[in-house]
Scaffold this active site. Structure first.
Site, short mmCIF file in Angstrom:
data_model
loop_
_atom_site.label_atom_id
_atom_site.label_comp_id
_atom_site.label_asym_id
_atom_site.label_seq_id
_atom_site.Cartn_x
_atom_site.Cartn_y
_atom_site.Cartn_z
N ASP A 39 27.51 43.95 34.28
CA ASP A 39 28.03 43.26 35.46
C ASP A 39 27.38 41.88 35.55
O ASP A 39 26.19 41.71 35.30
CB ASP A 39 27.72 44.08 36.72
CG ASP A 39 28.53 43.62 37.91
OD1 ASP A 39 29.43 44.36 38.33
OD2 ASP A 39 28.27 42.50 38.43
N ILE A 40 28.17 40.89 35.95
CA ILE A 40 27.68 39.51 36.01
C ILE A 40 26.69 39.32 37.17
O ILE A 40 25.87 38.41 37.13
CB ILE A 40 28.88 38.54 36.15
CG1 ILE A 40 28.53 37.16 35.67
CG2 ILE A 40 29.43 38.53 37.57
CD1 ILE A 40 29.73 36.24 35.48
N ASN A 97 35.21 51.82 43.20
CA ASN A 97 35.77 51.34 44.47
C ASN A 97 37.28 51.27 44.35
O ASN A 97 37.80 50.81 43.32
CB ASN A 97 35.20 49.96 44.82
CG ASN A 97 33.71 50.01 45.07
OD1 ASN A 97 33.21 50.93 45.71
ND2 ASN A 97 32.98 49.01 44.59
N GLN A 104 37.19 47.26 46.84
CA GLN A 104 37.42 46.88 45.44
C GLN A 104 37.81 45.41 45.39
O GLN A 104 38.70 44.98 46.13
CB GLN A 104 38.55 47.75 44.85
CG GLN A 104 38.88 47.41 43.40
CD GLN A 104 40.04 48.24 42.86
OE1 GLN A 104 40.61 49.06 43.58
NE2 GLN A 104 40.40 48.01 41.61
N HIS A 110 37.65 49.95 37.29
CA HIS A 110 36.33 49.90 36.67
C HIS A 110 35.43 50.92 37.34
O HIS A 110 35.50 51.14 38.55
CB HIS A 110 35.71 48.50 36.77
CG HIS A 110 35.79 47.87 38.12
ND1 HIS A 110 36.96 47.36 38.63
CD2 HIS A 110 34.85 47.68 39.08
CE1 HIS A 110 36.74 46.86 39.84
NE2 HIS A 110 35.47 47.06 40.15
N HIS A 112 31.49 51.61 37.94
CA HIS A 112 30.15 51.03 37.88
C HIS A 112 29.17 52.11 37.43
O HIS A 112 29.21 53.23 37.95
CB HIS A 112 29.69 50.57 39.27
CG HIS A 112 30.51 49.49 39.89
ND1 HIS A 112 30.09 48.17 39.96
CD2 HIS A 112 31.72 49.52 40.51
CE1 HIS A 112 31.00 47.45 40.60
NE2 HIS A 112 32.00 48.25 40.94
P1 5GP Z 1 34.28 45.89 42.76
O1 5GP Z 1 33.81 45.39 44.09
O2 5GP Z 1 35.69 45.44 42.46
O3 5GP Z 1 34.10 47.37 42.60
O4 5GP Z 1 33.31 45.27 41.67
C1 5GP Z 1 33.62 44.16 40.88
C2 5GP Z 1 32.41 43.84 40.05
O5 5GP Z 1 32.80 42.95 39.04
C3 5GP Z 1 31.28 43.18 40.83
O6 5GP Z 1 30.10 43.97 40.71
C4 5GP Z 1 31.14 41.81 40.17
O7 5GP Z 1 29.81 41.37 40.08
C5 5GP Z 1 31.76 42.04 38.81
N1 5GP Z 1 32.35 40.86 38.21
C6 5GP Z 1 33.22 40.00 38.79
N2 5GP Z 1 33.60 39.03 37.94
C7 5GP Z 1 32.96 39.31 36.77
C8 5GP Z 1 32.95 38.66 35.49
O8 5GP Z 1 33.59 37.64 35.25
N3 5GP Z 1 32.17 39.23 34.54
C9 5GP Z 1 31.44 40.37 34.75
N4 5GP Z 1 30.70 40.83 33.74
N5 5GP Z 1 31.42 40.99 35.94
C10 5GP Z 1 32.18 40.47 36.94
#
Ligand code: 5GP
Length: 125
Positions: A39-40, A97, A104, A110, A112
């Site tokens: 994760d970034i 999520n 989400q 995805h 985590h």
């Molecule tokens: P969500 O809230 O959709 O479950 O989580 C999305 C996740 O994607 C977040 O933890 C966010 O840090 C990660 N993320 C968003 N953009 C990027 C990206 O460009 N590269 C990577 N490696 N992670 C990302």
């Protein structure tokens, strides 16, 4: 902003671009069914995302429309990644999520994987 998990798949989402190799990522695992990368913006010492190769918005359409092979392959990949990261003995957390209430943000399914510390209670009280 949380996404609408019932919206059609958007081929311009950031994880679709990662799958197409248009945006770099720190890959930890890849097979026919899944890609896993760091994760970034890590929320734990280990924070890896596992995504299916197919065009699925969330756990909802994946479990409705995904083939048995895609679903089995993806779930197995999550387990392989966690083992490769050495997480089963100390323990870890999986999180997916879904949509608005799930908060989400990226509209490609995805999971985590969080590890490397005591995660504490499941949700804030
Ligand atoms: P969500 O809230 O959709 O479950 O989580 C999305 C996740 O994607 C977040 O933890 C966010 O840090 C990660 N993320 C968003 N953009 C990027 C990206 O460009 N590269 C990577 N490696 N992670 C990302």
């Amino acid at each position: 902003m949380p996404i609408d998990a019932t919206a059609p798949y958007d081929d311009n989402n950031i994880f679709a671009k990662i799958l197409r190799g248009e945006i770099p990522n720190k890959t930890v695992y890849e097979d026919e069914w899944a890609l896993a990368f760091h994760d970034i913006n890590p929320q734990a010492p280990t924070h890896v995302l596992v995504i299916p190769k197919g065009r699925y918005v969330s756990w909802d359409d994946f479990t409705r429309d995904g083939s048995d092979a895609e679903i089995a392959g993806f779930i197995k990949a999550v387990g392989i990644v966690a083992r490769d990261l050495g997480l089963p003995a100390p323990g870890y957390r999986l999180l997916a999520n879904i949509g608005g209430h799930g908060h989400q943000e990226v509209p490609h399914l995805h999971v985590h994987i969080f590890g490397g510390k005591q995660m504490g209670m499941m949700l804030p009280r």
